[in-house]
Design an enzyme around this catalytic site. Structure first.
Site, PDB file in Angstrom:
ATOM      1  N   HIS A 524       0.834  -1.201   0.000  1.00 24.50           N
ATOM      2  CA  HIS A 524       0.000   0.000   0.000  1.00 24.50           C
ATOM      3  C   HIS A 524       0.876   1.262   0.000  1.00 24.50           C
ATOM      4  O   HIS A 524       0.728   2.147  -0.843  1.00 24.50           O
ATOM      5  CB  HIS A 524      -0.914  -0.014   1.237  1.00 24.50           C
ATOM      6  CG  HIS A 524      -1.729   1.223   1.421  1.00 24.50           C
ATOM      7  ND1 HIS A 524      -3.073   1.279   1.143  1.00 24.50           N
ATOM      8  CD2 HIS A 524      -1.394   2.474   1.849  1.00 24.50           C
ATOM      9  CE1 HIS A 524      -3.527   2.494   1.375  1.00 24.50           C
ATOM     10  NE2 HIS A 524      -2.523   3.243   1.825  1.00 24.50           N
ATOM     11  N   GLU A 525       1.802   1.321   0.934  1.00 29.10           N
ATOM     12  CA  GLU A 525       2.666   2.505   1.027  1.00 29.10           C
ATOM     13  C   GLU A 525       3.538   2.636  -0.216  1.00 29.10           C
ATOM     14  O   GLU A 525       3.824   3.738  -0.678  1.00 29.10           O
ATOM     15  CB  GLU A 525       3.537   2.443   2.288  1.00 29.10           C
ATOM     16  CG  GLU A 525       2.756   2.466   3.593  1.00 29.10           C
ATOM     17  CD  GLU A 525       1.794   3.635   3.702  1.00 29.10           C
ATOM     18  OE1 GLU A 525       2.053   4.693   3.101  1.00 29.10           O
ATOM     19  OE2 GLU A 525       0.745   3.487   4.368  1.00 29.10           O
ATOM     20  N   HIS A 528       1.790   4.533  -2.852  1.00 27.15           N
ATOM     21  CA  HIS A 528       1.943   5.990  -2.710  1.00 27.15           C
ATOM     22  C   HIS A 528       3.301   6.428  -3.281  1.00 27.15           C
ATOM     23  O   HIS A 528       3.413   7.445  -3.969  1.00 27.15           O
ATOM     24  CB  HIS A 528       1.882   6.405  -1.243  1.00 27.15           C
ATOM     25  CG  HIS A 528       0.509   6.384  -0.634  1.00 27.15           C
ATOM     26  ND1 HIS A 528      -0.573   7.024  -1.199  1.00 27.15           N
ATOM     27  CD2 HIS A 528       0.049   5.817   0.513  1.00 27.15           C
ATOM     28  CE1 HIS A 528      -1.638   6.838  -0.418  1.00 27.15           C
ATOM     29  NE2 HIS A 528      -1.289   6.114   0.619  1.00 27.15           N
ATOM     30  N   HIS A 531       3.254   6.512  -6.944  1.00 28.53           N
ATOM     31  CA  HIS A 531       2.469   7.668  -7.391  1.00 28.53           C
ATOM     32  C   HIS A 531       3.389   8.889  -7.479  1.00 28.53           C
ATOM     33  O   HIS A 531       3.282   9.713  -8.391  1.00 28.53           O
ATOM     34  CB  HIS A 531       1.326   7.906  -6.393  1.00 28.53           C
ATOM     35  CG  HIS A 531       0.240   8.811  -6.874  1.00 28.53           C
ATOM     36  ND1 HIS A 531      -0.762   9.269  -6.050  1.00 28.53           N
ATOM     37  CD2 HIS A 531      -0.015   9.358  -8.084  1.00 28.53           C
ATOM     38  CE1 HIS A 531      -1.574  10.044  -6.742  1.00 28.53           C
ATOM     39  NE2 HIS A 531      -1.149  10.122  -7.982  1.00 28.53           N
TER      40      HIS A 531
HETATM   41 ZN   LIG Z   1      -2.518   5.343   2.162  1.00 30.39          ZN
END
Ligand SMILES: [Zn+2]
Length: 755
Positions: A524-525, A528, A531
């Site tokens: 998940h991290e 980011h 991104h």
């Molecule tokens: Zn998050």
């Protein structure tokens, strides 16, 4: 300038850190660097090169060395922060004065682009300040923070309240010449204009005065709200005095409770703190029903005990002030004001989504309760399932039905192997390669750095810092932040991002084994981080993760899905002793359990999100929080066996700051998008489909905030997101049809709390 990226993105499932993220926004923390900009900086740079001794404050100098320069973490002293922040704020204010008082007519270049070029020094200082705040804190630093927090907030106000500056921004925004700007420049102009207007720049002087009064009053109420909540969480606790009262509790929980008791000078006893991380496991495992009820009542009544720490009157006041402020700013309600610049745009659209999910979720709860009741009856417990029984019996059903033990999974999940797995996924999806570098300074020996390049061309993309282990002074949970955003206003500036988590460091030479949930968090991290790394924009305010808050979790949530792809499991989920990949039978069990208890998780979350939205749609009427909560839940048909995840007197997301007010819906909003987006891969033939991956990079990961997120999504998917994929993922009926299998093959997502 202040409208740049949120410096820290938390994984909210494990870490709710409103103070940090809101603080970061208030600080105007952003991380761009453009050494070309200021002559002064240039001179400074030369001086430092010539004579390092003359460099009094390392925080103020340009970042040096390879990769376009990196933060000088090795030279930071806490005593340097205050003077550095003050000097950098003063420098930025004088830059802004120059822009505001320019005698030339306002143009995009001399106003908006000039704002983008300003604040270079402050960017660098706040990037490092943010690292100390989240990962290197100590009492000395906290003293600096308490002093500088209000000063940084006042600094932001000075900019938004600069009338001459706003008049120039408005002139550019309304100029016919705007149509000749590039789409990205038009979007940036819109962003500046909107942010200033939303902050009250267009108000008459007396309205402006009232607005600041409201903001200050609210700030005081937010602090009181969170201090009351904190007081109930730290001053109330459950003391267990005998072994018999520990029945059912696993050893780890007993040890933790004994430690708390010792710290509270009650050696020989056990203490369950009044926090979620203590109460939830107690409710899950304690065999002592009357103690479960006691713990449950203590926890759900935080801030609601009619004593000095009661939050009800504060809530009434906050809601009234928010309603007044919204009216002042020209909005129907606080919810309309909050939603105006989000992807959802209107409160009505969020209500529509939440109500659509509510019914099947509540229906699922009835099935879950029936299963639990059956089990309780079989045990001749002679009870009717109550809220303090839910977690306890759900756990029993889970064990009976899925035979899934976390301890069986862990030996296959080695932190370093999974990190290699993430790199491999980034290579497949974005054509990135990663190589560790050791020639850049780090702030702690645990931190390691990788250079990211394009796999084909070898072009430098950015740097990825990895700070995986827990330590004193580091916030709990996991998060990503950007030390510097990608941009190319005057020259190519590459990004520097980091991922942070709190794994327990193993013994030297031994692999760190993590849970399935932790592996998902890791990905998940990293979503980011990707991104940020994939960003390809011109202006720093629009770069990477600087997108609407109901959209920012989409790239991270979608990346979670690659953990359970067979490719990753086969190559990277290997046993730390035998090197063998995780057996299919175990994967199947994880998969089957993925939709378990989703009725409970969804309903407790949605109840909070719906009450949040409805309270902020209610306008300026005087609201009694308890009565409003009871009435709203009754209208919804809230199952009696579940309580809101955050009851209003303890709903810190919403009442300890504005950040998540009328915004708690965001988690399910972005979950709908990420589930729908992942289906694009499933439909196209798999998670590594090159064409879909390219569309994802091109339309989502690389564009930052240069286009409206709804348009970006349509460009990726060819249509708006649909709710079906989320329903499927959570195991709810799709279009009224029950699913034969709880989750589609090869998609494994463990049940996780979204917040
Ligand atoms: Zn998050």
């Amino acid at each position: 300038m202040k409208f740049k990226s949120i410096v820290t993105i938390c994984l909210l499932s494990s870490c709710f850190a409103p103070t940090r993220s809101i603080q970061a926004q208030a600080n105007g923390a952003k991380n761009e660097l453009n050494p070309k900009f200021s002559m002064k900086s240039k001179t400074q740079f030369t001086t430092v090169e010539a004579n390092p001794a003359a460099d009094e404050n390392p925080l103020l100098v340009e970042w040096k060395g390879a990769f376009g320069g990196t933060p000088l973490f090795d030279r930071v002293k806490v005593a340097d922060f205050k003077p550095a922040l003050e000097a950098a704020m003063a420098e930025n204010l004088s830059e802004i004065e120059r822009i505001a008082n320019n005698s030339a007519a306002p143009t995009f270049e001399n106003t908006i682009a000039a704002m983008e070029r300003s604040g270079q020094t402050l960017n660098r200082v706040t990037a490092v300040y943010g690292v100390w705040s989240s990962a290197m804190s100590n009492p000395e630093f906290q003293t600096v923070e308490r002093e500088m927090g209000p000063k940084l907030a006042a600094f932001s106000d000075k900019i938004t309240q600069n009338e001459a500056l706003f008049r120039r921004i408005e002139a550019v925004y309304n100029s016919p010449a705007k149509t000749k700007l590039t789409p990205e420049q038009q979007r940036l102009t819109w962003l500046y204009y909107t942010n200033f207007v939303r902050a009250g720049a267009r108000l008459k002087p007396d309205a402006k005065t009232r607005l600041s009064q409201i903001n200050q009053q609210l700030a005081g109420l937010f602090t009181r709200f969170s201090q009351n909540q904190l007081a109930d969480e730290s001053e109330q606790f459950l003391v267990l005095k005998t072994e018999a009262e520990l029945a059912g509790l696993p050893q780890s929980l007993r040890d933790a409770a004994a430690e708390v008791a010792t710290a509270k000078k009650m050696p020989g006893a056990w203490v369950i703190s009044n926090t979620r991380s203590s109460v939830d496991p107690f409710l899950t495992y304690s065999d002592r029903r009357e103690l479960r009820e006691k713990a449950w009542r203590m926890f759900v009544n935080r801030g609601d005990n009619g004593d000095a720490h009661d939050n009800n009157a504060i809530i009434t006041e906050i809601l009234q002030l928010r309603a007044e402020r919204a009216k002042l700013l020209g909005y129907q309600t606080h919810a309309h004001w909050r939603l105006d610049d989000k992807m959802a745009k209107t409160p009505e659209r969020t209500m529509e989504l939440m109500e659509a999910v509510w019914k099947p979720a509540a229906a699922r709860v009835r099935e879950e309760v029936a299963d639990m009741q059956k089990l309780a009856d079989k045990e001749t417990a002679k009870i009717k399932i109550e809220p303090w029984d839910y977690r306890y019996y759900a756990e029993k059903v889970r064990k009976e039905r899925y035979d899934l033990d976390q301890n069986e999974v862990k030996p296959y999940l080695q932190l370093e192997k999974l990190r290699e797995g993430m790199f491999w996924v980034a290579g497949e999806l974005f054509n990135f390669s990663f190589a560790q570098v050791t020639n850049v300074p780090v702030y702690h020996p645990d931190v390691r750095v990788w250079e990211v390049k394009d796999k084909t061309t070898g072009k430098h993309i950015g740097l990825w810092y990895f700070d995986p282990f827990a330590r004193e002074g580091k916030s709990s949970g996991a998060w990503m932040n950007a030390y510097r955003n990608q941009e190319r206003v005057d020259k190519n500036v590459t990004t520097i991002v980091s991922n942070n988590s709190n794994f327990v460091k193993g013994k030297p030479g031994e692999p760190v084994l993590i849970s399935w949930d932790d592996a998902t968090t890791l990905f998940h991290e990293f979503g980011h981080a990707l991104h940020g790394l994939a960003s390809n924009v011109k202006y720093p305010s629009l770069s990477g993760t600087s997108v609407a808050t109901d959209y920012v979790e989409f790239p991270s949530q979608i990346l979670e899905r690659w953990v359970s792809t067979p490719e990753v499991l086969q190559k990277f989920a290997v046993h730390y002793q035998t090197g063998k990949p995780i057996p299919q039978i175990l994967v199947d069990r994880i998969e089957r359990a993925s939709t378990f208890n989703q009725g409970f998780a969804t309903v407790e979350y949605l109840a909070s999100a719906l009450v949040d939205m409805k309270m902020h749609l209610a306008g300026s009427q005087k609201i009694d929080a308890d009565a409003f909560e009871r009435k709203t839940l009754a209208e919804l048909g809230m199952p009696g066996e579940i309580v809101m995840r955050h009851r209003t007197p303890q709903f810190g997301h919403v009442f300890s700051g504005d950040g998540y007010s009328a915004g708690y819906y965001s988690y399910i909003w972005s979950d709908v998008i990420s589930a729908d987006a992942y289906d694009a891969f499933v439909e196209a033939g798999g998670p590594y489909d090159k064409a879909v991956a390219e569309r994802l990079r091109k339309n989502i990961f690389s564009v930052g905030n240069t286009i409206d997120p709804a348009d970006a999504y349509r460009a990726f998917r060819g249509r708006d997101p649909k709710i079906e994929a989320l329903m499927k993922k959570r195991g709810f009926p799709v279009n009224g049809k029950k699913q034969a299998k709880p989750a589609p093959a090869k998609i494994v997502v463990m049940p996780r709390q979204t917040n």
